[in-house]
Design an enzyme around this catalytic site. Structure first.
Site, PDB file in Angstrom:
ATOM      1  N   SER A   1      19.077  53.643  56.957  1.00 24.09           N
ATOM      2  CA  SER A   1      18.825  52.269  57.812  1.00 24.09           C
ATOM      3  C   SER A   1      19.738  51.353  57.068  1.00 24.09           C
ATOM      4  O   SER A   1      20.678  51.122  57.344  1.00 24.09           O
ATOM      5  CB  SER A   1      17.300  52.562  58.137  1.00 24.09           C
ATOM      6  OG  SER A   1      17.064  51.337  59.183  1.00 24.09           O
TER       7      SER A   1
ATOM      8  N   HIS B   1      19.840  54.615  61.411  1.00 24.70           N
ATOM      9  CA  HIS B   1      19.261  53.933  62.622  1.00 24.70           C
ATOM     10  C   HIS B   1      19.910  52.779  63.165  1.00 24.70           C
ATOM     11  O   HIS B   1      20.270  51.851  62.669  1.00 24.70           O
ATOM     12  CB  HIS B   1      17.750  52.951  62.431  1.00 24.70           C
ATOM     13  CG  HIS B   1      16.606  53.724  61.358  1.00 24.70           C
ATOM     14  ND1 HIS B   1      16.163  53.752  60.464  1.00 24.70           N
ATOM     15  CD2 HIS B   1      16.567  55.227  62.019  1.00 24.70           C
ATOM     16  CE1 HIS B   1      15.711  54.344  60.757  1.00 24.70           C
ATOM     17  NE2 HIS B   1      15.397  55.864  61.518  1.00 24.70           N
TER      18      HIS B   1
ATOM     19  N   MET C   1      14.869  50.804  55.635  1.00 23.71           N
ATOM     20  CA  MET C   1      13.499  50.631  55.600  1.00 23.71           C
ATOM     21  C   MET C   1      12.414  51.288  56.322  1.00 23.71           C
ATOM     22  O   MET C   1      13.076  52.287  56.527  1.00 23.71           O
ATOM     23  CB  MET C   1      13.599  49.431  56.782  1.00 23.71           C
ATOM     24  CG  MET C   1      14.615  47.666  56.373  1.00 23.71           C
ATOM     25  SD  MET C   1      14.357  46.577  57.188  1.00 23.71           S
ATOM     26  CE  MET C   1      12.883  46.758  57.794  1.00 23.71           C
TER      27      MET C   1
END
Length: 370
Positions: free
Chosen positions: A173, A200, A294
């Site tokens: 991510s 992501h 994250m």
């Protein structure tokens, strides 16, 4: 704890006000200044000493990409979050900014009906990323949390023998695009297993990112398409807004499958569905890798990989932009190895040495033993 000092850089008066108002409403953040372009921001850097900068991309005199390069040229490591449009051009420019040294990005609100909606969009995207990049606790409807991480646990004891990987699955991510741009090109064209990757990212960005990785790599990198047979030497990147999973049929043929099932860990695409599906399709013969990011997406999937006899590698804290996802895996005791980024590719190759490709010609029954 002192508030996070932020400088907002954007040539739009409206955007500067929206971002400033949103950030100033959070007690943990102090907007210490604004700038109308990169040149002005550069001039204010020493005076304001911000802890973090939000940076527009398209600005007069000095655009955001040029400003990032200039800031990094000063040896400044201040975190920079880019403000991007959700367009082909915006995606390309954002990836260029990340390559130049920006840490993360958010997309500008589009097709929203009011200033209040724009502010809410900025609040939900931007504040968790600011706090995560500065190592502050995050409480948000976005679901991200970045508490001070405890030390990793030793890998949990295995309940059975390990299995030689037949597939490589990777999740990442925040900071992932640049981490992947170092790991994927370092893998050889004759990699003996297929690769599936969830980063992501929103739509448009994933297509651009796949093309960029493909240009950099000996491996073939594509944005995943539903129903594509899995072959060694090809990397399938989950497209924005779709989960990517592995599908297996009775002939032991493995293909990609895309769906828009509900988000998991507040993400779509998410890492956990990919990892779970790989465990089921390949009977645990999976090598899982979790890079910087994250949140905790991928933690549960890594638990399933290890419980089924697979292997898990995660990026270490010192080389991660945010040690959320890999940290969650390590803290749960699911990581066989916790490594700096520059050792990930060689370790992948070590684990895959001697792996036998599985395809429709194998005699493996779905769900059976190798």
């Amino acid at each position: 704890m002192n508030p996070i000092k932020v400088m907002v850089v954007d040539d739009s008066v409206v955007v500067r006000k929206i971002v400033t108002d949103v950030l100033s409403a959070d007690p943990d953040i102090d907007v210490v200044g604004t700038a109308v372009n990169g040149k002005v921001a550069l001039g204010k850097l020493e005076q304001l000493k911000p802890d973090l900068i939000t940076m527009d991309i398209e600005m007069p005199e000095m655009n955001g990409i040029e400003a990032v390069r200039a800031i990094r040229g000063l040896r400044s490591r201040v975190p920079i979050i880019m403000f991007s449009t959700l367009t082909e051009r915006g995606a390309t420019a954002t990836l260029d900014a990340l390559s130049a040294g920006a840490n993360d990005y958010v997309t500008k609100p589009a097709n929203v009906g009011s200033v209040a909606q724009s502010m809410e969009s900025v609040r939900e995207q931007l504040i968790p990323k600011i706090k995560a990049l500065l190592g502050r606790p995050v409480t948000s409807r976005s679901g991200y949390a970045a508490p001070p991480p405890p030390k990793p646990k030793p890998a949990a004891p295995r309940t059975g023998p390990g299995k030689k990987p037949a597939v490589l699955v990777i999740g990442s991510s925040t900071g992932g695009p640049e981490a992947l741009a170092r790991v994927i090109p370092a893998l050889p064209a004759n990699l003996p297993v297929p690769v599936l990757l969830t980063q992501h990212m929103p739509p448009v960005f994933t297509r651009q990112f796949a093309q960029r990785l493909d240009r950099l790599s000996a491996l073939r990198v594509v944005e995943a398409v539903d129903g594509t047979p899995l072959q060694p030497g090809t990397v399938h990147l989950a497209p924005g807004d779709h989960h990517l999973v592995v599908r297996a049929n009775a002939r032991a043929a493995f293909t990609t499958s895309l769906n828009q099932n509900p988000p998991e860990n507040f993400c779509r695409p998410a890492v956990d569905p990919l990892f779970r599906s790989a465990v089921a399709a390949y009977d645990g013969a999976v090598l899982g890798v979790v890079l910087t990011g994250m949140g905790a997406d991928g933690r549960n999937g890594c638990g399933e990989i290890r419980n089924a006899g697979g292997t898990v590698i995660v990026q270490d804290q010192s080389t991660s932009v945010v040690w959320g996802m890999p940290g969650a895996v390590a803290q749960a005791g699911y990581a066989d190895e916790v490594l700096p980024l520059d050792r990930i590719a060689e370790t992948i190759q070590r684990h895959l040495a001697g792996a036998v490709p599985l395809n429709s010609a194998t005699t493996m029954a779905v769900g059976g033993r190798r």
